[in-house]
Enzyme design. Structure first.
Site, PDB file in Angstrom:
ATOM      1  CB  SER A  67      54.814 -63.900  -0.778  1.00 28.93           C
ATOM      2  OG  SER A  67      56.158 -64.139  -0.453  1.00 28.93           O
TER       3      SER A  67
HETATM    4  N1  SAH Z   1      59.100 -63.830  -2.721  1.00 28.00           N
HETATM    5  C1  SAH Z   1      59.154 -65.258  -2.863  1.00 28.00           C
HETATM    6  C2  SAH Z   1      59.101 -65.880  -1.492  1.00 28.00           C
HETATM    7  C3  SAH Z   1      59.815 -67.163  -1.440  1.00 28.00           C
HETATM    8  S1  SAH Z   1      59.902 -67.912   0.143  1.00 28.00           S
HETATM    9  C4  SAH Z   1      57.967 -65.703  -3.702  1.00 28.00           C
HETATM   10  O1  SAH Z   1      56.936 -65.028  -3.677  1.00 28.00           O
HETATM   11  O2  SAH Z   1      58.037 -66.734  -4.353  1.00 28.00           O
HETATM   12  C5  SAH Z   1      61.478 -67.364   0.717  1.00 28.00           C
HETATM   13  C6  SAH Z   1      62.656 -67.727  -0.145  1.00 28.00           C
HETATM   14  O3  SAH Z   1      63.828 -67.274   0.549  1.00 28.00           O
HETATM   15  C7  SAH Z   1      62.857 -69.231  -0.351  1.00 28.00           C
HETATM   16  O4  SAH Z   1      62.978 -69.482  -1.712  1.00 28.00           O
HETATM   17  C8  SAH Z   1      64.165 -69.529   0.385  1.00 28.00           C
HETATM   18  O5  SAH Z   1      64.929 -70.532  -0.230  1.00 28.00           O
HETATM   19  C9  SAH Z   1      64.871 -68.184   0.321  1.00 28.00           C
HETATM   20  N2  SAH Z   1      65.898 -67.973   1.327  1.00 28.00           N
HETATM   21  C10 SAH Z   1      65.895 -68.336   2.635  1.00 28.00           C
HETATM   22  N3  SAH Z   1      67.030 -67.947   3.236  1.00 28.00           N
HETATM   23  C11 SAH Z   1      67.786 -67.317   2.285  1.00 28.00           C
HETATM   24  C12 SAH Z   1      69.059 -66.702   2.291  1.00 28.00           C
HETATM   25  N4  SAH Z   1      69.807 -66.637   3.378  1.00 28.00           N
HETATM   26  N5  SAH Z   1      69.509 -66.170   1.133  1.00 28.00           N
HETATM   27  C13 SAH Z   1      68.770 -66.227  -0.004  1.00 28.00           C
HETATM   28  N6  SAH Z   1      67.557 -66.792  -0.065  1.00 28.00           N
HETATM   29  C14 SAH Z   1      67.059 -67.339   1.056  1.00 28.00           C
END
Ligand code: SAH
Length: 217
Positions: A67
């Site tokens: 993010s």
């Molecule tokens: N806060 C993180 C954002 C990652 S993007 C950062 O700054 O790195 C969103 C993440 O949510 C991805 O890694 C994706 O695999 C995960 N995600 C999507 N759906 C999900 C679910 N149902 N349960 C757990 N993780 C999920």
């Protein structure tokens, strides 16, 4: 703290990011301090490390992104505005960067990720930078993490089509849930509070997250 490279960890580069976050309206010194302390470059691929302190989202593989610092700051600020939460659930560990920022500001953080390579990378990086109050598991986080509920704070870093009922159920009285809700192109970042008068919903701003994917774990 310095896992790869030294140049991009320079005090000046990080201070510039903090200054920008202030200009964008981030005023909670606890949040700004945590962002100053957490080395964002260790959470991205080495090839992108030189861009780690730009205020932008970056790819982390598997179609996912780390993010944007402003969004991390905005969500964290909303989550802790009511005081320091003891126990927080994070859905969507991704790179682990948001997790690391939260780890500076809460007692225990439980984080759920559905993609194993990302979960393993995040776990390794968080251990390397010394975050010991983080617990991560591989699962569909839309169901929350029931064993450790209720949570004083829940943060969801993937876009939900609607408010997942399990997450609302796992919110402690007085608890705060920060979650992007909406379609694939754009979502409303919501702050949902569990109060003695019931649930209160507040819109924070428009955001653009990767989707929250439902799995059959
Ligand atoms: N806060 C993180 C954002 C990652 S993007 C950062 O700054 O790195 C969103 C993440 O949510 C991805 O890694 C994706 O695999 C995960 N995600 C999507 N759906 C999900 C679910 N149902 N349960 C757990 N993780 C999920």
């Amino acid at each position: 703290m310095d896992v790869h490279g030294i140049g991009m960890t320079s005090r000046r580069t990080r201070d510039r990011l903090i200054q920008r976050l202030r200009e964008e309206g981030i005023h909670d010194e606890r949040v700004l301090d945590a962002i100053r302390r957490v080395p964002r470059h260790v959470f991205v691929d080495e090839a992108l490390a030189s861009r780690a302190y730009e205020d932008t989202a970056l790819p982390i593989g598997h179609g996912q992104t780390i993010s944007q610092p402003y969004i991390v700051a905005r969500m964290t600020q909303a989550l802790i505005a009511g005081g320091r939460p003891k126990k927080v659930l994070e859905v969507g560990t991704g790179s682990g960067y948001q997790t690391a920022v939260l780890a500076c500001l809460v007692d225990e953080i439980y984080s759920v990720e559905r993609l194993e390579p990302l979960m393993k990378f995040a776990r390794k990086r968080l251990r390397e930078i010394g975050c010991r109050n983080v617990h991560i598991k591989l699962s569909d986080g839309s169901w929350g993490w029931k064993e450790h509920a209720p949570y004083d704070g829940i943060i969801v870093t993937a876009a939900a089509a609607e408010l997942p009922p399990s997450l609302v159920e796992q919110l402690a009285p007085g608890g705060r849930l920060v979650i992007p809700v909406g379609g694939p192109a754009m979502q409303e970042l919501l702050l949902v509070q569990q109060t003695d008068k019931g649930l209160i919903q507040e819109r924070i701003e428009l955001v653009n997250f990767v989707p929250l994917v439902r799995d059959l774990f």
